[in-house]
Scaffold this active site. Sequence first.
Site, PDB file in Angstrom:
ATOM      1  N   TRP A 187       0.810  -1.222   0.000  1.00 41.29           N
ATOM      2  CA  TRP A 187       0.000   0.000   0.000  1.00 41.29           C
ATOM      3  C   TRP A 187       0.841   1.269   0.000  1.00 41.29           C
ATOM      4  O   TRP A 187       0.315   2.353   0.183  1.00 41.29           O
ATOM      5  CB  TRP A 187      -0.919  -0.013   1.224  1.00 41.29           C
ATOM      6  N   ASP A 188       2.149   1.154  -0.195  1.00 44.07           N
ATOM      7  CA  ASP A 188       3.049   2.310  -0.161  1.00 44.07           C
ATOM      8  C   ASP A 188       3.010   2.990   1.206  1.00 44.07           C
ATOM      9  O   ASP A 188       3.000   4.215   1.300  1.00 44.07           O
ATOM     10  CB  ASP A 188       2.687   3.303  -1.267  1.00 44.07           C
ATOM     11  N   MET A 189       2.962   2.204   2.267  1.00 44.41           N
ATOM     12  CA  MET A 189       2.921   2.748   3.623  1.00 44.41           C
ATOM     13  C   MET A 189       4.338   2.889   4.182  1.00 44.41           C
ATOM     14  O   MET A 189       4.663   2.370   5.262  1.00 44.41           O
ATOM     15  CB  MET A 189       2.057   1.860   4.524  1.00 44.41           C
TER      16      MET A 189
END
Length: 777
Positions: A459-461
């Site tokens: 999630w591109d966290m």
Amino acid sequence: MAVVISGVLCLILGLVLAVGGVKLIGLGGTWYFAILGAGFLFTGVLLLARRRAALWVYALVMLGALGWTLYEVGFDWWQLAPRGSLIAPLGLWLLTPWVVKRLGWQHYGARVWGGGALPLLLAVVLWGATAVQAINTDTHDIKGMLPAALTSAPAATDAQVPAGEWHAYGRTQHGTRYSPLAQITPSNVDRLEPVWHYRTGDVRRPGDPEETTYEVTPLMVDDSLYLCTPHNLVIALDAETGEERWRFDPQVPDSSNRQHLTCRGLAYHASAGPDEGQACRQRLFMPTADARLIALDAGTGEVCPAFGDKGQVNLWANMPNVTEGFYYSTSPPVIANDLLIIGGAVNDNISPSEPSGVIRAYDVISGELKWNWDPGNPERTEPIGPDETYVQSTPNSWSISSADEALGLVYVPLGNPATDQWGGERSESSERFSSSIVALEVATGRLRWEFQTVHHDLWDMDVPAQPSLVDIQTAEGLVPALVAPTKQGDIYVLDRRSGEPILPVREVPAPQGAADGDWTAPTQPVSALSYAPPVLRDKDLWGATFVDQMMCHIQFHSLRYEGRYTPPSTQGSLIHPGNFGVFNWGGVAVDPVRQMVFSTPAYLPFTSTLVPREDDETTYVSEREPYLNENFGAPFAVKLEAFVSPIGLPCTAPPWGYVAGADLRTGKTHWLRKNGTVRDRAPIPLPFKMGVPSLGGPMLTAGGVAFLSGTLDYYLRAYDVTTGRELWKARLPAGGQATPMTYESRSGRQMVVVVAGGHGSLGTRAGDSVIAYALPQ
């Protein structure tokens, strides 16, 4: 004519609602819009037939809509208003003589109100009364008070940084963004006034990337203020007057390959090189957009020639996959025990073959490489040979690190490796360090501990912000802690000696079912101190009117959504919070005396759609270099979009942004207040306080006042730290997406400085302003 127009309008609305409502029912959504559409259609037919029963039917429509609204959202004004934005005004219009007289009543008087119009009148009155109640009801804020400071709390000073100065991005290398100055207090902050306004002259140029941004927090040392600009100019100002003392231009060439063009700040170090005499005793270090690290004399702006190769270090050295613009550092290095420690940003999702996320330490005087910590080869930290390269596409650190020189540790926030939304081919070491905080020994670069905030991140966290270091009073005594805000909304409070949680962290089940060739982690870590949004429900969907609200419902039910950590999919997944994050690079501010954290939670969902790739050359989701999110060489490109209605408004209800105050000893949030207006985002500049996201961090002072400028409206604001109440604000000439700072000038005034230059991808107004505020002399 009025009846005909009203009837046609009802038919149009009814038809739109009926068609959309039926589609929504087919997707498993609410029946409300279809039923509402039927009511509008029936009303429209009766109006065109000149039947008084039209008013009875529309009264039922209004009462039914009001009942459903109160059932779903209660007296939440910003939820109620759009649901009644067409219904209530139309009901009032149908009661006017221009309509009533055309329905058979000759006299507009008691006979009308005693007859067929009475139910509609009552419905209109009920809607009005509900609106009045909702306007005066606050359903979102927590209005509490933080406890007083502990008598046993640690001192809030750092002997290496004078109380009136600001030597590092977070004031000190502990990254608390806390100043011990107390001249400005809640009782006098409303008297702040501009003292000087400096223009850098660095404005956006044709060909700059969309994300050309002013994100810099200046430094203040002795009597000078130091800052950098998006095109990497370094400027020194007189801290009292704002007059320019010198500027340095590193002559960075333009490039279409860069994803970002920003400089968040500089690093400062006071020492003298062995062969430079009085020159370069005080040094500034600036990373450039073409991957150089330059050392400057803080007094003159001249390059320090004994550092590296004629004053600079080439950060492309030993890198794999060298492509200009694909690697550079947008954040300042951290300096600890005479070592300069730096990571770098890698362009997102271009291919699985990107530069390395290596962390390197250089001698602060000579520029000699002392160690390198490569997430792909973490056990080998001695400098690699000139013909060797680091491991490609490892988790990188594009944000700011912090350091504890007494413990001899540097704390590095890491992102995830390319590709962000598909991880089927990641290495074992990438899985280990992705979206983690790592503690490295300052002297050797050896790994002491790691803490992962997201398992198998799809999630591109990235861990986006500088960890803040603070000593926390616990039942076991004073514990050296690390406070780490994350995109997913968790704030982890860890023992910075070991990485063990101080506030509890539990593993919770996560949604399963990744794309072909990928997998999902069965659980994810959740902190006891968390601003993660609750799972979205139908009632949380929003729109300016019930029509675009219905369109958001259709979009919502067309997407895959199972709460936080819903995997990306070819169907399209709703990611909430989105990769903008609940928190981003601005981070939080920590008061070591009050043992509290001031934070700025934001809530903007995104959609993530995987697009199957047929070859390694076709572009599916981008139109210009550097072809972000194409993932050449991977099975999927990814289409990332904000979750908005057809007219571009968020599909989720406000507030979208808050300020919050929490006790770090207990994890309890004592106050939470919606923050900011839509003045600079709405078609009509009305200052509705709906709560908007901010990008850019807060700053705290010992005077009990916090400052923030990063909201999407153009203001610098001051808050009471005890209650979170907004005390003062000043209009800015451009977007203020930077973190303010404060210092004491030579005349003894506490100055608050903010940089207002705008943010490209957020669409805030561009500028080049540096503004200082102080109390009247």
